[in-house]
Design a protein around this motif. Structure first.
Motif, PDB file in Angstrom:
ATOM      1  N   LYS A 167     -11.518  -4.930  -3.226  1.00  0.00           N
ATOM      2  CA  LYS A 167     -10.075  -5.144  -3.093  1.00  0.00           C
ATOM      3  C   LYS A 167      -9.414  -3.797  -3.349  1.00  0.00           C
ATOM      4  O   LYS A 167      -9.152  -3.420  -4.489  1.00  0.00           O
ATOM      5  CB  LYS A 167      -9.584  -6.174  -4.113  1.00  0.00           C
ATOM      6  CG  LYS A 167      -8.102  -6.457  -4.020  1.00  0.00           C
ATOM      7  CD  LYS A 167      -7.621  -7.335  -5.146  1.00  0.00           C
ATOM      8  CE  LYS A 167      -7.924  -8.776  -4.842  1.00  0.00           C
ATOM      9  NZ  LYS A 167      -7.270  -9.700  -5.788  1.00  0.00           N
TER      10      LYS A 167
ATOM     11  N   ALA B 208      -6.875  -0.902  -3.888  1.00  0.00           N
ATOM     12  CA  ALA B 208      -5.568  -0.916  -4.544  1.00  0.00           C
ATOM     13  C   ALA B 208      -4.984   0.492  -4.573  1.00  0.00           C
ATOM     14  O   ALA B 208      -5.694   1.476  -4.414  1.00  0.00           O
ATOM     15  CB  ALA B 208      -5.709  -1.460  -5.972  1.00  0.00           C
TER      16      ALA B 208
ATOM     17  N   SER C 193     -10.155  -6.998   1.031  1.00  0.00           N
ATOM     18  CA  SER C 193      -8.756  -7.311   0.720  1.00  0.00           C
ATOM     19  C   SER C 193      -8.055  -6.071   0.171  1.00  0.00           C
ATOM     20  O   SER C 193      -8.694  -5.089  -0.197  1.00  0.00           O
ATOM     21  CB  SER C 193      -8.645  -8.480  -0.261  1.00  0.00           C
ATOM     22  OG  SER C 193      -9.266  -8.171  -1.484  1.00  0.00           O
ATOM     23  N   LEU C 194      -6.739  -6.166   0.134  1.00  0.00           N
ATOM     24  CA  LEU C 194      -5.896  -5.067  -0.344  1.00  0.00           C
ATOM     25  C   LEU C 194      -4.920  -5.590  -1.386  1.00  0.00           C
ATOM     26  O   LEU C 194      -4.467  -6.727  -1.303  1.00  0.00           O
ATOM     27  CB  LEU C 194      -5.073  -4.467   0.802  1.00  0.00           C
ATOM     28  CG  LEU C 194      -5.814  -3.827   1.959  1.00  0.00           C
ATOM     29  CD1 LEU C 194      -4.871  -3.608   3.133  1.00  0.00           C
ATOM     30  CD2 LEU C 194      -6.402  -2.500   1.519  1.00  0.00           C
ATOM     31  N   THR C 195      -4.586  -4.755  -2.333  1.00  0.00           N
ATOM     32  CA  THR C 195      -3.482  -5.023  -3.252  1.00  0.00           C
ATOM     33  C   THR C 195      -2.393  -4.038  -2.861  1.00  0.00           C
ATOM     34  O   THR C 195      -2.602  -2.829  -2.919  1.00  0.00           O
ATOM     35  CB  THR C 195      -3.902  -4.796  -4.716  1.00  0.00           C
ATOM     36  OG1 THR C 195      -4.953  -5.717  -5.024  1.00  0.00           O
ATOM     37  CG2 THR C 195      -2.756  -5.009  -5.657  1.00  0.00           C
ATOM     38  N   LEU C 196      -1.248  -4.563  -2.426  1.00  0.00           N
ATOM     39  CA  LEU C 196      -0.183  -3.716  -1.908  1.00  0.00           C
ATOM     40  C   LEU C 196       1.117  -3.926  -2.672  1.00  0.00           C
ATOM     41  O   LEU C 196       1.443  -5.048  -3.061  1.00  0.00           O
ATOM     42  CB  LEU C 196       0.063  -4.030  -0.426  1.00  0.00           C
ATOM     43  CG  LEU C 196      -1.134  -3.869   0.505  1.00  0.00           C
ATOM     44  CD1 LEU C 196      -0.801  -4.414   1.888  1.00  0.00           C
ATOM     45  CD2 LEU C 196      -1.566  -2.425   0.585  1.00  0.00           C
ATOM     46  N   ALA C 197       1.877  -2.850  -2.808  1.00  0.00           N
ATOM     47  CA  ALA C 197       3.200  -2.922  -3.426  1.00  0.00           C
ATOM     48  C   ALA C 197       4.137  -3.666  -2.471  1.00  0.00           C
ATOM     49  O   ALA C 197       3.981  -3.596  -1.250  1.00  0.00           O
ATOM     50  CB  ALA C 197       3.731  -1.518  -3.695  1.00  0.00           C
TER      51      ALA C 197
ATOM     52  N   ALA D 189     -11.627  -3.452  -7.759  1.00  0.00           N
ATOM     53  CA  ALA D 189     -10.370  -2.981  -7.171  1.00  0.00           C
ATOM     54  C   ALA D 189     -10.226  -1.478  -7.379  1.00  0.00           C
ATOM     55  O   ALA D 189      -9.489  -1.024  -8.253  1.00  0.00           O
ATOM     56  CB  ALA D 189      -9.193  -3.731  -7.781  1.00  0.00           C
TER      57      ALA D 189
ATOM     58  N   CYS E 187     -14.090   3.200  -0.581  1.00  0.00           N
ATOM     59  CA  CYS E 187     -13.986   1.749  -0.377  1.00  0.00           C
ATOM     60  C   CYS E 187     -14.950   1.296   0.717  1.00  0.00           C
ATOM     61  O   CYS E 187     -15.608   0.266   0.580  1.00  0.00           O
ATOM     62  CB  CYS E 187     -12.554   1.364  -0.023  1.00  0.00           C
ATOM     63  SG  CYS E 187     -11.369   1.674  -1.345  1.00  0.00           S
TER      64      CYS E 187
ATOM     65  N   TYR F 227     -15.004  -9.332  -7.655  1.00  0.00           N
ATOM     66  CA  TYR F 227     -14.497  -8.220  -6.877  1.00  0.00           C
ATOM     67  C   TYR F 227     -14.283  -7.011  -7.762  1.00  0.00           C
ATOM     68  O   TYR F 227     -14.272  -7.108  -8.975  1.00  0.00           O
ATOM     69  CB  TYR F 227     -13.188  -8.579  -6.155  1.00  0.00           C
ATOM     70  CG  TYR F 227     -12.004  -8.757  -7.085  1.00  0.00           C
ATOM     71  CD1 TYR F 227     -11.188  -7.675  -7.419  1.00  0.00           C
ATOM     72  CD2 TYR F 227     -11.688  -9.996  -7.618  1.00  0.00           C
ATOM     73  CE1 TYR F 227     -10.112  -7.824  -8.273  1.00  0.00           C
ATOM     74  CE2 TYR F 227     -10.612 -10.154  -8.469  1.00  0.00           C
ATOM     75  CZ  TYR F 227      -9.824  -9.064  -8.790  1.00  0.00           C
ATOM     76  OH  TYR F 227      -8.757  -9.210  -9.625  1.00  0.00           O
TER      77      TYR F 227
END
Length: 136
Positions: A57, A59, A75-79, A16, A40, A14
């Motif tokens: 992914k 971010a 997909s996502l990278t989230l706080a 990001a 994205c 992946y």
């Protein structure tokens, strides 16, 4: 885009991409006018169009609106604070789909990128990257 292509060619699982500059998270006086949400979408479409297994992914999202606009990305990278806010959201699915850049009926960016290759050709990578950045 060149980095995304090279990552796929190298077999990365992946990538990001940060949709905001990192400065947006640490400097309260800084306002990032250009989140790369659409990038994205373009990368994911490129991977799908050319049958790469590499996934996107996203971010570095700052708010719920951005998360909804990216509904459909692999997909996502989230706080944690954003996850908490999203978990309390009661937005209907139709609204999220309507806001998403990935909605089926209008997901073409018009930016049809032919299959590129930079593997084992650093010079081509650098020239293409510089051209897209508007430098020589």
């Amino acid at each position: 885009m060149e980095q995304a292509v090279l990552a796929a060619e190298a077999g990365c699982m992946y990538i990001a991409p940060f949709v905001h500059e990192l400065k947006a998270f640490f400097d309260e006086t800084y306002h990032d006018d250009g989140p790369i949400l659409g990038h994205c979408l373009r990368i994911q479409q490129y991977y799908e169009r050319h049958s790469y297994k590499t996934r996107v992914k996203a971010a570095g999202l700052l708010n719920v609106d951005e998360a909804m606009r990216l509904a459909g990305v692999t997909s996502l990278t989230l706080a944690p604070a954003l996850i908490d806010t999203l978990s309390k959201s009661e937005e209907p699915e139709e609204k999220v789909v309507d806001l998403s850049l990935f909605k089926q009926e209008t997901n073409s960016t018009g930016d049809e990128i032919e299959r590129l290759s930079f593997l084992d050709d650093e010079n081509k990578f650098r020239k293409t990257f510089a051209k897209r950045q508007g430098t020589k």
